[in-house]
Scaffold this motif. Sequence first.
Motif, PDB file in Angstrom:
ATOM      1  N   SER A 165     -15.013 -10.497 -12.493  1.00 60.56           N
ATOM      2  CA  SER A 165     -13.619 -10.013 -13.173  1.00 60.56           C
ATOM      3  C   SER A 165     -13.332 -10.894 -14.135  1.00 60.56           C
ATOM      4  O   SER A 165     -13.187 -12.070 -14.032  1.00 60.56           O
ATOM      5  CB  SER A 165     -12.730  -9.840 -12.069  1.00 60.56           C
ATOM      6  N   LYS A 166     -13.119 -10.443 -15.333  1.00 63.24           N
ATOM      7  CA  LYS A 166     -12.699 -11.326 -16.144  1.00 63.24           C
ATOM      8  C   LYS A 166     -10.976 -11.386 -16.249  1.00 63.24           C
ATOM      9  O   LYS A 166     -10.433 -12.430 -16.644  1.00 63.24           O
ATOM     10  CB  LYS A 166     -13.074 -10.800 -17.907  1.00 63.24           C
ATOM     11  N   THR A 167     -10.428 -10.513 -15.658  1.00 65.96           N
ATOM     12  CA  THR A 167      -8.808 -10.385 -15.691  1.00 65.96           C
ATOM     13  C   THR A 167      -8.298 -10.884 -14.214  1.00 65.96           C
ATOM     14  O   THR A 167      -6.964 -11.124 -14.232  1.00 65.96           O
ATOM     15  CB  THR A 167      -8.303  -9.115 -15.971  1.00 65.96           C
ATOM     16  N   THR A 168      -9.005 -10.604 -13.191  1.00 71.63           N
ATOM     17  CA  THR A 168      -8.150 -10.623 -11.836  1.00 71.63           C
ATOM     18  C   THR A 168      -8.841 -11.758 -11.160  1.00 71.63           C
ATOM     19  O   THR A 168     -10.317 -11.867 -11.010  1.00 71.63           O
ATOM     20  CB  THR A 168      -8.339  -9.365 -11.091  1.00 71.63           C
ATOM     21  N   GLU A 169      -7.821 -12.539 -10.092  1.00 71.41           N
ATOM     22  CA  GLU A 169      -8.415 -13.374  -9.250  1.00 71.41           C
ATOM     23  C   GLU A 169      -7.811 -13.203  -8.031  1.00 71.41           C
ATOM     24  O   GLU A 169      -6.824 -13.070  -7.801  1.00 71.41           O
ATOM     25  CB  GLU A 169      -8.225 -14.877  -9.837  1.00 71.41           C
ATOM     26  N   VAL A 170      -8.590 -12.837  -7.031  1.00 71.27           N
ATOM     27  CA  VAL A 170      -8.043 -12.534  -5.541  1.00 71.27           C
ATOM     28  C   VAL A 170      -8.316 -13.656  -4.672  1.00 71.27           C
ATOM     29  O   VAL A 170      -9.147 -14.437  -4.614  1.00 71.27           O
ATOM     30  CB  VAL A 170      -8.759 -11.035  -4.835  1.00 71.27           C
ATOM     31  N   GLU A 171      -7.255 -13.902  -4.124  1.00 68.69           N
ATOM     32  CA  GLU A 171      -7.036 -15.062  -3.054  1.00 68.69           C
ATOM     33  C   GLU A 171      -6.649 -14.543  -1.754  1.00 68.69           C
ATOM     34  O   GLU A 171      -5.900 -13.605  -1.598  1.00 68.69           O
ATOM     35  CB  GLU A 171      -5.470 -15.761  -3.538  1.00 68.69           C
ATOM     36  N   LEU A 172      -7.405 -14.815  -0.634  1.00 72.94           N
ATOM     37  CA  LEU A 172      -7.041 -14.550   0.501  1.00 72.94           C
ATOM     38  C   LEU A 172      -6.200 -15.311   1.416  1.00 72.94           C
ATOM     39  O   LEU A 172      -6.326 -16.572   1.411  1.00 72.94           O
ATOM     40  CB  LEU A 172      -8.619 -14.317   1.368  1.00 72.94           C
ATOM     41  N   VAL A 173      -5.355 -14.693   2.150  1.00 69.41           N
ATOM     42  CA  VAL A 173      -4.265 -15.367   2.810  1.00 69.41           C
ATOM     43  C   VAL A 173      -4.473 -14.976   4.153  1.00 69.41           C
ATOM     44  O   VAL A 173      -4.283 -13.752   4.416  1.00 69.41           O
ATOM     45  CB  VAL A 173      -2.812 -15.383   2.280  1.00 69.41           C
ATOM     46  N   TYR A 174      -4.811 -15.726   5.330  1.00 76.64           N
ATOM     47  CA  TYR A 174      -4.916 -15.185   6.675  1.00 76.64           C
ATOM     48  C   TYR A 174      -3.413 -15.390   7.148  1.00 76.64           C
ATOM     49  O   TYR A 174      -2.460 -16.496   7.261  1.00 76.64           O
ATOM     50  CB  TYR A 174      -5.901 -16.154   7.327  1.00 76.64           C
ATOM     51  N   ILE A 175      -3.324 -14.042   7.876  1.00 74.05           N
ATOM     52  CA  ILE A 175      -2.118 -14.061   8.553  1.00 74.05           C
ATOM     53  C   ILE A 175      -2.573 -13.398   9.995  1.00 74.05           C
ATOM     54  O   ILE A 175      -3.263 -12.304  10.017  1.00 74.05           O
ATOM     55  CB  ILE A 175      -0.946 -13.041   8.076  1.00 74.05           C
ATOM     56  N   PRO A 176      -2.190 -13.938  11.108  1.00 76.28           N
ATOM     57  CA  PRO A 176      -3.010 -13.484  12.336  1.00 76.28           C
ATOM     58  C   PRO A 176      -2.701 -11.921  12.496  1.00 76.28           C
ATOM     59  O   PRO A 176      -1.599 -11.351  12.061  1.00 76.28           O
ATOM     60  CB  PRO A 176      -2.263 -14.301  13.595  1.00 76.28           C
ATOM     61  N   ARG A 177      -3.576 -11.054  13.016  1.00 77.34           N
ATOM     62  CA  ARG A 177      -3.347  -9.820  13.031  1.00 77.34           C
ATOM     63  C   ARG A 177      -2.137  -9.215  13.671  1.00 77.34           C
ATOM     64  O   ARG A 177      -1.412  -8.316  13.072  1.00 77.34           O
ATOM     65  CB  ARG A 177      -4.598  -9.035  13.867  1.00 77.34           C
ATOM     66  N   GLU A 178      -1.454  -9.961  14.810  1.00 75.04           N
ATOM     67  CA  GLU A 178      -0.278  -9.343  15.551  1.00 75.04           C
ATOM     68  C   GLU A 178       0.686  -9.677  14.446  1.00 75.04           C
ATOM     69  O   GLU A 178       1.769  -9.309  14.591  1.00 75.04           O
ATOM     70  CB  GLU A 178      -0.139 -10.204  16.674  1.00 75.04           C
ATOM     71  N   GLU A 179       0.672 -10.767  13.612  1.00 71.83           N
ATOM     72  CA  GLU A 179       1.795 -11.379  13.081  1.00 71.83           C
ATOM     73  C   GLU A 179       1.640 -10.516  11.658  1.00 71.83           C
ATOM     74  O   GLU A 179       2.890 -10.556  10.916  1.00 71.83           O
ATOM     75  CB  GLU A 179       1.669 -12.850  12.701  1.00 71.83           C
TER      76      GLU A 179
END
Lengths: 420, 307
Positions: A73-87
């Motif tokens: 992708s030339k326009t978008t950068e996805v950043e993953l942020v972990y949040i526990p499933r229950e949270e």
Amino acid sequence: MKSQKVVMLFFVVVMVTGILTACSGGKVTENSQSNDSKGETKGQKNIVRLWHGLTEVELPKFEEMTNNFNEQSKTTEVELVYIPREELLKQLTIGNLAGDMADMALIDNPDTAGFAASGVLEDVTELYNNWSENQMLEGPINSAIYDEKIYGVPYAYNNLALFYDKDMLSEAGVEVPTTWDELSEAAQKLTTKEHYGFAFCSIKNEEGTFQYIPFLTSAGGSFDKMDSTENIKTLTFLYDMIAKDSVSREVISWTQADIEKQFATGKTAMMINGPWNIPQIQADAPDKNWGVAYIPKDKDYSSCLGGENLCITKGANKDTCWEFIEYLCGKKINATFCKSVSKFSPRSDVDNEELYKDDEILKVFSENMENAKARGPHPLWTQISTDIQIMMQEVFTGAKTPEQAANDAQAKINVKLMKQ
Amino acid sequence: MKGKEKFREMLYGYCFTLPALLFMIGLIGYPIIYNVVISFQDMTVQSFNMGNISFAGIDNYKQILSDPVFGISFKNTVLFTVACIVIQFSIGFALAILFSRDFRLAKPLRGFLIISWMIPTTVTALMFKYILSADGILNDLLLHLRLTRGPVGWLISEKTAIWGTIIANVWVGIPFNMLLLSTGLCNISQDIYESASIDGAKAFQRFFYITLPMMKQSILSVLVLGVVYTFKVFDLIYVMTGGGPVNATEVLSLYSYRNSFKYYNFGIGAAGANILFVCLFLVGLIYLRMIGKEELNDTDKDKKKKF
């Protein structure tokens, strides 16, 4: 002097009581520091923060896929942020209140309607309808619809099936059960001093409801008619196995992960569980000789739909986020990604059975997709689900008869059904 | 001139307390007041996002008080608190007296006992969950001693579950009580006991007429701290049973949490938390009353002495 002391005491008690009141307040202030996540850019690219609750098995594959996306992708950068499933749900709400929100989130399918109703998600109906590759299976896409609008797109789905220990079955001379009667009989025959015959999860959280729905819908019941004969029959059937000691009484406190451990260590001959346990069973018990089959039926074969929807949160740049949805849910990537994480594509143009034809275990799950029923959808699903869990626990601990518990649950659910 | 000096002194004093005061107002006072405000509003995640939060008056409190689950959780909280305090206080007191004796292993043993108080609550909770499970070590022991016929489902039966959590909490509470009461015991001069012995006081008389009255202050603070700490129990029960089976171990803090963060009905959750707060505040007031009387008596005596 005395009034001073009262004031002092007030503060002391406040400090010690802190947990609930200060907690909710504290988190808000804490989060607001990292405000203004929206509209961030990195170099030339727009940054999209994706909140997820993925763990071991799926996460590395998901990261790999995200990296591939970011590269192309030339326009978008996805950043993953972990949040526990229950949270995850809690943080989404708090984040929304504090103004520190993700741009996208993976939301469990039965919760999507509730979040849409809460106004934390963007309506993507238009984007979805204009998308040339919007061929999705009805069950999964329905779970993302609230009030006739679409609030998310399914990307990978799974369901529940019956796991059985082949050696224990042949030792007891039992065929793989296909009906409730056979299941009950098999469970009894398979129960020995060392192990129980069968296990399912009926813990007091969403996992319990998840495992109850296949039985309920197989009998023809539905979540909004708890006082029906179908539901009472289901409760009676499951409780009978517990009363006969073919199923451990502890199932009311076991998570699905606990049940996997029971099965892997040979403490139960059969269990209900999902495909995400396959690598864990192989790791815990590499020599175990086991197989999977449809969950035994009453009227029709049934299962429960599990999986998350990819949603855009309120206020995020919809077009930027949509680029990632098109990538992950589109024709090109989706099927191979789903296969890499032992899940199933929600796309109607992907032949899951063809994709998994070489895998004896996953083949069963993929064929089972057509039996899988969605939970709800209802904006107050979490509360309805709790009523169902309480009903199960009341019956399985012997506190109430199935009729009593079912009627009480219906009375509680009626209140929620009327609210909407 | 003198008045001016006094005023300056006072001003300095207030300036020094200002940072602490600001800290308390900002981080403790504000959330509490906000919480009270929320409890009178119809605040759910829906109404918040749609921006139509309406004033609900006492509706939240009405709804809570008519909810049978709230009644159950209130009853459970009281039972949990009373049982825990009675058991952990008696055992803690007995141990404190035991370890106040000067014998060789007194100090190391006392150190070991405190370990259970230092372990994180979640670890304790998980440990007791395993100990009390149907194939856990407790059932194994009982079966081998032939005290029970089959395994007992301590945490999965509605009747015993609350006692399972009480046992776990008592295990943590005993060293806490012991420690605080030990310091109280140390402050009693041995001379008093000696002279009492000479006057012919028996052991139980020494306990009831010397130890207990002399320790009134520490006993009261131990009890108040214990009640506050136990009444707001959350993590232990959340991990051990999650409030189940059915609602057998549902307590006020869990009830409030569930409404706030599971159903996102903040108004109801806040109302629940406030009721919990008021209960604890009342306990504190009673404590203050008792301490206050004591101090008044003391100052009276001091005055008399002076004259």
